[in-house]
Structure formats: C-alpha cells, structure tokens
Design an enzyme around this catalytic site. Structure first.
Site, PDB file in Angstrom:
ATOM      1  N   ARG A 131      13.299   4.013  12.562  1.00  0.00           N
ATOM      2  CA  ARG A 131      12.188   4.980  12.499  1.00  0.00           C
ATOM      3  C   ARG A 131      11.280   4.848  13.737  1.00  0.00           C
ATOM      4  NH1 ARG A 131       9.624   4.839   6.700  1.00  0.00           N
ATOM      5  NH2 ARG A 131       8.653   6.716   7.555  1.00  0.00           N
ATOM      6  N   HIS A 156      12.710  -2.941   1.862  1.00  0.00           N
ATOM      7  CA  HIS A 156      12.224  -1.622   2.273  1.00  0.00           C
ATOM      8  C   HIS A 156      13.139  -0.539   1.732  1.00  0.00           C
ATOM      9  CE1 HIS A 156       9.326  -3.404   4.925  1.00  0.00           C
ATOM     10  NE2 HIS A 156      10.277  -4.205   5.378  1.00  0.00           N
ATOM     11  N   GLU A 213      12.437  -9.710   1.853  1.00  0.00           N
ATOM     12  CA  GLU A 213      11.677  -8.552   2.333  1.00  0.00           C
ATOM     13  C   GLU A 213      12.476  -7.303   1.980  1.00  0.00           C
ATOM     14  OE1 GLU A 213      10.959  -8.692   6.532  1.00  0.00           O
ATOM     15  OE2 GLU A 213      10.195  -6.626   6.606  1.00  0.00           O
ATOM     16  N   ASN A 218       7.966  -5.725  -0.923  1.00  0.00           N
ATOM     17  CA  ASN A 218       7.896  -4.576  -0.033  1.00  0.00           C
ATOM     18  C   ASN A 218       6.437  -4.468   0.395  1.00  0.00           C
ATOM     19  OD1 ASN A 218       7.749  -2.177   1.329  1.00  0.00           O
ATOM     20  ND2 ASN A 218       9.077  -1.060  -0.097  1.00  0.00           N
ATOM     21  N   PRO A 249       0.790  -1.224   0.000  1.00  0.00           N
ATOM     22  CA  PRO A 249       0.000   0.000   0.000  1.00  0.00           C
ATOM     23  C   PRO A 249       0.827   1.281   0.000  1.00  0.00           C
ATOM     24  CG  PRO A 249      -0.143  -1.134   2.113  1.00  0.00           C
ATOM     25  CD  PRO A 249       0.487  -2.083   1.147  1.00  0.00           C
ATOM     26  N   ASN A 250       0.327   2.218  -0.792  1.00  0.00           N
ATOM     27  CA  ASN A 250       0.862   3.583  -0.904  1.00  0.00           C
ATOM     28  C   ASN A 250       2.178   3.680  -1.665  1.00  0.00           C
ATOM     29  OD1 ASN A 250      -1.268   4.943   0.572  1.00  0.00           O
ATOM     30  ND2 ASN A 250      -0.459   3.912   2.381  1.00  0.00           N
ATOM     31  N   ARG A 252       5.753  12.459  -2.445  1.00  0.00           N
ATOM     32  CA  ARG A 252       5.782  13.023  -1.096  1.00  0.00           C
ATOM     33  C   ARG A 252       6.926  12.391  -0.307  1.00  0.00           C
ATOM     34  NH1 ARG A 252       1.936  11.572   2.288  1.00  0.00           N
ATOM     35  NH2 ARG A 252       2.379  13.332   3.643  1.00  0.00           N
ATOM     36  N   ALA A 287       3.101  -0.760   4.822  1.00  0.00           N
ATOM     37  CA  ALA A 287       2.747  -0.786   6.249  1.00  0.00           C
ATOM     38  C   ALA A 287       2.217  -2.142   6.698  1.00  0.00           C
ATOM     39  CB  ALA A 287       1.732   0.314   6.547  1.00  0.00           C
ATOM     40  N   ASP A 336       1.578 -15.565   7.009  1.00  0.00           N
ATOM     41  CA  ASP A 336       1.190 -16.959   6.762  1.00  0.00           C
ATOM     42  C   ASP A 336       1.384 -17.339   5.298  1.00  0.00           C
ATOM     43  OD1 ASP A 336       0.524 -17.595   9.375  1.00  0.00           O
ATOM     44  OD2 ASP A 336      -1.641 -17.292   9.101  1.00  0.00           O
ATOM     45  N   SER A 353      13.275   2.574   3.094  1.00  0.00           N
ATOM     46  CA  SER A 353      13.845   3.163   4.299  1.00  0.00           C
ATOM     47  C   SER A 353      14.354   2.037   5.213  1.00  0.00           C
ATOM     48  CB  SER A 353      12.773   3.987   5.025  1.00  0.00           C
ATOM     49  OG  SER A 353      11.744   3.141   5.525  1.00  0.00           O
ATOM     50  N   HIS A 413       4.102  -4.442   9.223  1.00  0.00           N
ATOM     51  CA  HIS A 413       4.024  -4.336  10.681  1.00  0.00           C
ATOM     52  C   HIS A 413       2.744  -4.921  11.264  1.00  0.00           C
ATOM     53  CE1 HIS A 413       7.264  -1.677   9.606  1.00  0.00           C
ATOM     54  NE2 HIS A 413       6.432  -0.901   8.928  1.00  0.00           N
ATOM     55  N   TYR A 435      11.815   8.629   1.285  1.00  0.00           N
ATOM     56  CA  TYR A 435      11.640   7.619   0.241  1.00  0.00           C
ATOM     57  C   TYR A 435      12.305   7.976  -1.089  1.00  0.00           C
ATOM     58  CZ  TYR A 435       8.193   5.804   3.526  1.00  0.00           C
ATOM     59  OH  TYR A 435       7.581   5.303   4.646  1.00  0.00           O
TER      60      TYR A 435
HETATM   61  O1  CA2 Z   1      10.579   1.775   3.726  1.00  0.00           O
HETATM   62  C1  CA2 Z   1       9.727   1.136   3.128  1.00  0.00           C
HETATM   63  O2  CA2 Z   1       9.874   0.679   1.995  1.00  0.00           O
HETATM   64  C2  CA2 Z   1       8.357   0.920   3.792  1.00  0.00           C
HETATM   65  O3  CA2 Z   1       7.918  -0.393   3.486  1.00  0.00           O
HETATM   66  C3  CA2 Z   1       7.432   1.960   3.176  1.00  0.00           C
HETATM   67  C4  CA2 Z   1       6.042   1.969   3.802  1.00  0.00           C
HETATM   68  C5  CA2 Z   1       6.123   2.051   5.318  1.00  0.00           C
HETATM   69  O4  CA2 Z   1       4.816   1.943   5.887  1.00  0.00           O
HETATM   70  C6  CA2 Z   1       7.017   0.984   5.895  1.00  0.00           C
HETATM   71  O5  CA2 Z   1       7.100   1.181   7.305  1.00  0.00           O
HETATM   72  C7  CA2 Z   1       8.410   1.050   5.297  1.00  0.00           C
HETATM   73  C8  CA2 Z   1       5.235   3.161   3.295  1.00  0.00           C
HETATM   74  C9  CA2 Z   1       5.117   3.232   1.802  1.00  0.00           C
HETATM   75  C10 CA2 Z   1       4.408   4.498   1.420  1.00  0.00           C
HETATM   76  O6  CA2 Z   1       5.320   5.336   0.738  1.00  0.00           O
HETATM   77  C11 CA2 Z   1       4.946   6.611   0.458  1.00  0.00           C
HETATM   78  C12 CA2 Z   1       5.775   7.286  -0.415  1.00  0.00           C
HETATM   79  C13 CA2 Z   1       5.491   8.583  -0.749  1.00  0.00           C
HETATM   80  C14 CA2 Z   1       4.378   9.222  -0.220  1.00  0.00           C
HETATM   81  C15 CA2 Z   1       3.558   8.534   0.650  1.00  0.00           C
HETATM   82  C16 CA2 Z   1       3.843   7.221   0.982  1.00  0.00           C
END
Ligand code: CA2
Length: 144
Positions: A107, A100, A98, A74, A10-11, A18, A77, A87, A102, A80, A23
C-alpha cells in the site's frame, strides 16, 4: 489451557462500514468470533480488547505479562508510529503475532514500515478476515 489475547487498534471498530475493497465487508465482531473459534478448537480461551487509544493498547499488552500465553495484535495505524507499543511488545515474553487485514507492504509508502515488526514472533497480513483464524493458529502452534 492457555489464554490468547487479541488486541485491536484504532478505527477497527469501523470494519464493514467503509472501504470494503480494502478491508472487506465483515465486522470486527465477525473477525473476533473467528479468532475465538480457532482458539477454542485448540482448548484455549480468547480475550479481546479494542481501543482507539495508544495508551490503552500499551496497557493491554502489559496486562498479558504472566497471564496470557500469546498476544495477537492488529495495531491499526499505530503499527507505523508507536514506539510505545513496540516497547510494550518487546517486554512481553509470550508468543506475539502482528496481524493485518490488508497487506500494508503493498500500500502507501507510509504503511510499508511497521515499527512493531521487530518485536513480534511473526506477522500475518493480507488475508482479510481469514487472517484472524490464521493468526490464532500460528500463535497456538508456536506455544511451547
Ligand atoms: O490492514 C490492516 O489491518 C491495518 O492494520 C488497518 C489499519 C491501517 O492503518 C493499517 O495500515 C493496516 C486501519 C484500520 C481502520 O480500518 C477501517 C475500516 C473501515 C473503515 C475505516 C477504517
């Protein structure tokens, strides 16, 4: 020749729009292109699935069973929170990375626990866009 399945949660479609300080400025398409280049350099093909929906991600992992030699994921969220994804990954016998952008361990408290981490072969985190190439190379290197 093997199929590597890259799964984006997601996202991640918002990458490059952003929070560039966390990121980066590259888009998800840029990251997928790097992953595909890395897979093809080793004679493999790369498929990509992106979804905001937990069940779609579970379906994607299940789709890899018996078909893909490796999964790079990836989970966003869902990293977590998703026992369903954990599973599904546990039930997949291939190489699992896995990934990421970041470093969640550096964090917020709630990002420091990955519920999928016990179900994967290994993790690449904190290297931004370069992580996509590194994760595919790790997956390909771990193939029998
Ligand atoms: O660091 C990563 O790749 C994460 O998987 C990214 C997730 C975050 O919830 C994980 O804790 C770590 C979030 C992805 C959303 O990325 C965005 C990028 C730009 C604007 C908004 C969200």
């Amino acid at each position: 020749m093997a199929v590597v399945l890259l799964i984006s949660g997601p996202n991640l479609n918002l990458l490059g729009t952003r929070q560039p300080e966390i990121y980066g400025t590259d888009t998800l398409d840029d990251c997928v292109a790097d992953a595909r280049t890395a897979a093809e350099a080793h004679g493999h093909t790369l498929e990509h699935v992106w979804s905001n929906h937990e069940g779609d991600l579970v379906d994607a992992v299940q789709s890899a069973r018996g078909r893909c030699a490796a999964v790079v994921i990836n989970p966003g969220a869902y990293t977590h929170s998703s026992y369903a994804l954990a599973d599904a990954l546990a039930a997949y016998d291939g190489v699992k990375v896995e990934l990421h952008l970041s470093n969640p361990a550096a964090r917020e408290e709630w990002r420091r626990r990955s519920v999928v981490a016990p179900c994967v072969t290994g993790t690449v985190a904190g290297f931004g866009r370069a992580g996509y190439r590194l994760a595919v190379e790790a997956a390909v290197g771990a193939l029998a």
